[in-house]
Structure formats: C-alpha cells, structure tokens
Design a protein around this motif. Sequence first.
Motif, mmCIF file in Angstrom:
data_model
loop_
_atom_site.group_PDB
_atom_site.id
_atom_site.type_symbol
_atom_site.label_atom_id
_atom_site.label_comp_id
_atom_site.label_asym_id
_atom_site.label_seq_id
_atom_site.Cartn_x
_atom_site.Cartn_y
_atom_site.Cartn_z
ATOM 1 N N VAL A 13 0.842 -1.204 0.000
ATOM 2 C CA VAL A 13 0.000 0.000 0.000
ATOM 3 C C VAL A 13 0.876 1.253 0.000
ATOM 4 O O VAL A 13 0.627 2.206 -0.737
ATOM 5 C CB VAL A 13 -0.943 0.006 1.220
ATOM 6 C CG1 VAL A 13 -1.645 1.354 1.355
ATOM 7 C CG2 VAL A 13 -1.983 -1.105 1.096
ATOM 8 N N ALA A 14 1.924 1.250 0.820
ATOM 9 C CA ALA A 14 2.816 2.411 0.909
ATOM 10 C C ALA A 14 3.526 2.684 -0.409
ATOM 11 O O ALA A 14 3.870 3.827 -0.718
ATOM 12 C CB ALA A 14 3.837 2.201 2.016
ATOM 13 N N ARG A 15 3.708 1.647 -1.198
ATOM 14 C CA ARG A 15 4.390 1.798 -2.481
ATOM 15 C C ARG A 15 3.430 2.063 -3.630
ATOM 16 O O ARG A 15 3.818 2.087 -4.789
ATOM 17 C CB ARG A 15 5.232 0.563 -2.763
ATOM 18 C CG ARG A 15 6.464 0.480 -1.859
ATOM 19 C CD ARG A 15 7.154 -0.845 -1.913
ATOM 20 N NE ARG A 15 8.348 -0.833 -1.062
ATOM 21 C CZ ARG A 15 8.841 -1.912 -0.462
ATOM 22 N NH1 ARG A 15 8.247 -3.080 -0.598
ATOM 23 N NH2 ARG A 15 9.922 -1.814 0.280
ATOM 24 N N GLY A 16 2.161 2.242 -3.283
ATOM 25 C CA GLY A 16 1.205 2.667 -4.285
ATOM 26 C C GLY A 16 0.457 1.574 -5.014
ATOM 27 O O GLY A 16 -0.176 1.826 -6.037
ATOM 28 N N ARG A 17 0.506 0.368 -4.511
ATOM 29 C CA ARG A 17 -0.178 -0.727 -5.193
ATOM 30 C C ARG A 17 -1.681 -0.681 -4.914
ATOM 31 O O ARG A 17 -2.106 -0.413 -3.796
ATOM 32 C CB ARG A 17 0.365 -2.082 -4.745
ATOM 33 C CG ARG A 17 1.864 -2.266 -4.914
ATOM 34 C CD ARG A 17 2.303 -2.198 -6.367
ATOM 35 N NE ARG A 17 3.670 -2.631 -6.524
ATOM 36 C CZ ARG A 17 4.726 -1.814 -6.528
ATOM 37 N NH1 ARG A 17 4.538 -0.500 -6.406
ATOM 38 N NH2 ARG A 17 5.944 -2.297 -6.660
#
Length: 224
Positions: free
Chosen positions: A173-177
């Motif tokens: 989530v933090a990496r934008g997935r």
Amino acid sequence: MTTADTGAIKVMVADDQEIARTGLRMILDAQPGIEVIAEAGDGLRAVELARRLRPDVCLFDIRMPRCDGIEATARLAGPDVADPMAVVVITTFDLDEYVYAALRAGARGFLLKDAGPDLLSQAVRAAANGDALIAPSITARLLAAFAGTGPAPPQAQPIEALTDREEQILLAVARGRTNNEIADELHISLSTVKSHVASLMTKIGVRNRVEVAMWAFETKRVAR
C-alpha cells in the motif's frame, strides 16, 4: 453500495482560478460515469456546497481564499466529522508545502496540478469507492518527502502485532499498489486483500490507505 451501483459519480470542484475549474470540469465531464455537479471559487463556498449537495467526491485546490483547501478538507473529512466525505486535494509539489497537513485533515488522496485525464479520473473513482489513489510516482514520493514534518503519530506501534502478511500488505500500500495489484503480486484473492487491509487499518488506528502509507513511512517501515 458504491457509486457504481447508483449512477454517475458526482464531483464538486473547488479552485480559485476559473480557468483551472473549467479545465477540470471539461476533463471530468468527458469521462464516462463522472459528472461535475458544482464549482466553488473559495473554501467556504466549497464547504457550504458540499454539505448541501453531498457530492461523491470533492476535488479541492489547497490555496483558496477565505478558507484554504486544508481547512475545507478538515471540515468535511476530519477526524471529528461524523459522516466524512471523500476529498481529493490537488497541489503543486515544488511549491506547496501543505500536503502533509491536507492528509492529516482527512484527504483521501492527492494529485499534482499537471495530472492527466487518466490519473484524475482514477483518483476520483478510487475516492468514490472508498479507496485512495496512491500512485508510486506521485503519492509515495510526496509521503516520503513530507512524512515526519508534522507531529509524531499518536500511536507509533500497532495495537496488536501485525502478521507477516499484513506487513506485506502494508509495504505494498505504501508503495502505491492497488488491491488488484496486491492480489496479483501475492497470489491471493481480492477479497483476502481487502480483509487484510481492513484488519491492518484497525490495528494501526487509521481510516484510509493514505494514512496507512503515511504510518508506514513514519514508523520507518519504508525507507525514504
């Protein structure tokens, strides 16, 4: 029930520049299933219209007269709001230093001013369906830049220890997935991803994916 079940996603646009509002309206109205129902040229008018019309998504510029986008966001989506609305903030990365505050105020996502039609519509659709746009090239970059510039989170560690799978979900989530991308990467079902995300948010005490990403940066789980 999501907006997909009830018709077009209703959007309100607030920006003090008429040309910017006109451009956003033209882009959004050209997207299938999205309809701009109102415009506002300042923050107070935006809050008033949003409370009266209840759009599915509010698209706010940060710099507006009378009430800026951060304060307008807090009034509509802040921690103390009983029925928070979906707000997406538009900002200029190189000039605007208020992104962190906007996220803390309850913004569900944000874009750069030069975002194209595809990214703009993705952000609106995500917000309308209870999600948040966490684009790796934009949101994660901004979170990394602004995490730590505000007050420390009230709870640095989760209420209950995260499972290994939840740690994986957190980083994704933090990496934008997106949920679909996470499901593909981890070879699990979409419903399983959603269940893990919900459990994760409960454990770390946040309300949406933007706050999940911020928490990951603040607790050093993701390197800047």
